[in-house]
Design a protein around this motif. Structure first.
Motif, PDB file in Angstrom:
ATOM      1  N   ARG A 158       2.833   5.312  11.494  1.00 49.07           N
ATOM      2  CA  ARG A 158       2.804   5.471  10.031  1.00 49.07           C
ATOM      3  C   ARG A 158       4.118   6.109   9.593  1.00 49.07           C
ATOM      4  N   LYS A 169       0.287   9.433  -3.167  1.00 47.86           N
ATOM      5  CA  LYS A 169      -0.273   8.093  -2.911  1.00 47.86           C
ATOM      6  C   LYS A 169       0.790   7.052  -3.278  1.00 47.86           C
ATOM      7  N   TRP A 173       3.543   0.170   2.155  1.00 49.55           N
ATOM      8  CA  TRP A 173       2.434  -0.396   2.935  1.00 49.55           C
ATOM      9  C   TRP A 173       2.883  -1.337   4.050  1.00 49.55           C
ATOM     10  N   GLU A 202      -3.976   7.236  10.034  1.00 48.14           N
ATOM     11  CA  GLU A 202      -4.918   6.643   9.073  1.00 48.14           C
ATOM     12  C   GLU A 202      -4.757   5.129   9.114  1.00 48.14           C
ATOM     13  N   GLY A 203      -5.498   4.425   8.276  1.00 50.15           N
ATOM     14  CA  GLY A 203      -5.439   2.969   8.263  1.00 50.15           C
ATOM     15  C   GLY A 203      -5.168   2.463   6.863  1.00 50.15           C
ATOM     16  N   GLY A 205      -5.673   1.949   3.638  1.00 50.16           N
ATOM     17  CA  GLY A 205      -6.581   2.310   2.555  1.00 50.16           C
ATOM     18  C   GLY A 205      -7.701   3.242   2.964  1.00 50.16           C
ATOM     19  N   PHE A 206      -7.589   3.912   4.118  1.00 52.19           N
ATOM     20  CA  PHE A 206      -8.686   4.808   4.497  1.00 52.19           C
ATOM     21  C   PHE A 206      -8.243   5.944   5.419  1.00 52.19           C
ATOM     22  N   ASN A 207      -9.008   7.025   5.391  1.00 52.69           N
ATOM     23  CA  ASN A 207      -8.907   8.123   6.368  1.00 52.69           C
ATOM     24  C   ASN A 207      -9.952   7.886   7.445  1.00 52.69           C
ATOM     25  N   LEU A 224      -2.823  10.797   3.877  1.00 55.53           N
ATOM     26  CA  LEU A 224      -3.173  11.056   2.477  1.00 55.53           C
ATOM     27  C   LEU A 224      -4.370  11.999   2.446  1.00 55.53           C
ATOM     28  N   GLY A 226      -7.236  12.191   1.138  1.00 52.06           N
ATOM     29  CA  GLY A 226      -8.164  11.314   0.410  1.00 52.06           C
ATOM     30  C   GLY A 226      -9.195  12.119  -0.366  1.00 52.06           C
ATOM     31  N   ILE A 227      -9.583  11.601  -1.509  1.00 50.23           N
ATOM     32  CA  ILE A 227     -10.617  12.286  -2.303  1.00 50.23           C
ATOM     33  C   ILE A 227     -11.961  12.111  -1.590  1.00 50.23           C
ATOM     34  N   THR A 228     -12.163  10.973  -0.942  1.00 53.31           N
ATOM     35  CA  THR A 228     -13.400  10.776  -0.178  1.00 53.31           C
ATOM     36  C   THR A 228     -13.388  11.708   1.033  1.00 53.31           C
ATOM     37  N   ARG A 229     -12.224  11.881   1.638  1.00 47.29           N
ATOM     38  CA  ARG A 229     -12.047  12.835   2.757  1.00 47.29           C
ATOM     39  C   ARG A 229     -12.454  14.229   2.292  1.00 47.29           C
ATOM     40  N   THR A 262     -13.217   6.584   5.606  1.00 45.48           N
ATOM     41  CA  THR A 262     -13.581   6.933   4.228  1.00 45.48           C
ATOM     42  C   THR A 262     -12.531   6.419   3.255  1.00 45.48           C
ATOM     43  N   THR A 264     -12.152   5.577  -1.342  1.00 45.31           N
ATOM     44  CA  THR A 264     -12.752   5.341  -2.660  1.00 45.31           C
ATOM     45  C   THR A 264     -13.293   3.909  -2.710  1.00 45.31           C
TER      46      THR A 264
END
Ligand code: PLP
Length: 318
Positions: A158, A169, A173, A202-203, A205-207, A224, A226-229, A262, A264
């Motif tokens: 990354r 963010k 990419w 990470e991947g 669009g996700f943690n 990142l 993440g807010i979901t994180r 995880t 959004t």
């Protein structure tokens, strides 16, 4: 003589745009009309920051956190827009209300914009704000959510934090897309990238999270926030589950009891295979299931919701 391109899947038909509503330059537009200049540095240099919040059952989830991350990113990138958080909230709200979508993926972007004289000095560019609401999308489809995703750990590193701060963010990419093609070549469905020390990052669009002996872990470096994180930290706290940020090696990840990702875009999504090897029992883990259920339950809590006022004359769209 010059041949016309064949009509193919790549041929752009304006009718193929998803339903939804965009905002730019003071106007609300249908998605097919929302376009930017090819001279915008957001397009030419990926010089932009953005955020994505979701609307679930007619309400924004954790909008304030997404706004804070977006405004912080703009500050750090020396960008500004002529709107404050309250005005951005109104614009996002209006995009969703006009789209009539009950479940929506709502993206808002600040690009470096264009310079009237094509100056290469970023300070001369006029930054541009764009927002849009389209149907809710997910990293994993329904089948993958039920049986768990198949992931490949790629050797792609990354882009490191001293080059591009991953906590802002961004659209850098190419590393993530390279990882995806490597994963597809290996028969996997999505990819994990490494950090510059060889640990899991990470991947696209996700943690990522791993559980071992009831303890939940997620990478700390080069990812990142993440807010979901963050939501997982909050949920684990409320559920008295220990959750830590730390380095995770590829070997450790493969030996985890359970793994989930995880975003959004999709929430909490289980992983059942890594590099073709089963994780745990090779199916969706018990803890992952509990956390996933708690995540969607959290959407019902009034303190996390900002309800959309849809126009009364129109029925809502799924
Ligand atoms: N990491 C990257 C690189 C992302 O692009 C995203 C979301 O798009 C995430 C992590 C997950 O962040 P969030 O939970 O805020 O959607």
């Amino acid at each position: 003589m010059h041949k016309l391109p064949k009509l193919s899947e790549r041929y752009i038909d304006p009718n193929t745009y998803p339903p939804g509503v965009a905002y730019m330059d003071g106007q609300y537009l249908t998605m097919d009309k929302a376009s930017i200049s090819v001279l915008d540095y957001g397009f030419l240099h990926s010089d932009a920051t953005y955020d994505v919040v979701h609307v679930w059952k007619g309400a924004f989830f954790r909008l304030e956190d997404h706004l804070n991350r977006f405004f912080r990113g703009m500050d750090l990138l020396h960008m500004s827009i002529p709107y404050d958080k309250e005005q951005v909230t109104e614009i996002l709200h209006n995009c969703v209300a006009l789209s009539r979508l009950q479940n929506s993926y709502v993206e808002f972007i600040c690009t470096r914009g264009t310079s009237p004289d094509f100056s290469r000095d970023p300070r001369n560019a006029i930054n541009r704000f764009i927002a849009f609401a389209i149907p809710f999308g997910s990293v994993a489809n329904q089948e993958q959510k039920e049986r768990g995703l198949h992931i490949a750990i790629t050797d792609t590193v990354r882009i490191p934090p001293p080059s591009v701060d991953p906590t802002i963010k961004n659209y850098h990419w190419l590393d993530l897309v390279k990882g995806l093609y490597t994963a597809y070549d290996q028969g996997a469905e999505t990819a994990l990238l490494l950090d510059s020390n060889g640990n899991i990052a990470e991947g696209p669009g996700f943690n990522i999270f791993a559980t071992r002996d009831g303890v939940v872990s997620t990478p700390e470096f080069g990812v990142l926030r993440g807010i979901t994180r963050q939501t997982i930290f909050d949920l684990c706290d409320a559920m008295h589950i220990k959750c830590v940020e730390r380095d995770i090696s590829p070997k450790e990840l493969k030996e985890a009891d359970e793994v989930f990702i995880t975003s959004t875009a999709g929430g909490v999504m289980p992983v059942s295979k890594i590099d073709d090897m089963p994780i745990g029992e090779g199916s969706v883990g018990i803890l992952s299931n509990r956390i996933n259920e708690a995540y969607w339950q959290m959407h019902e809590n009034a303190k996390n919701r900002i309800a959309i006022n849809y126009p009364i004359i129109n029925e809502v769209v799924d």
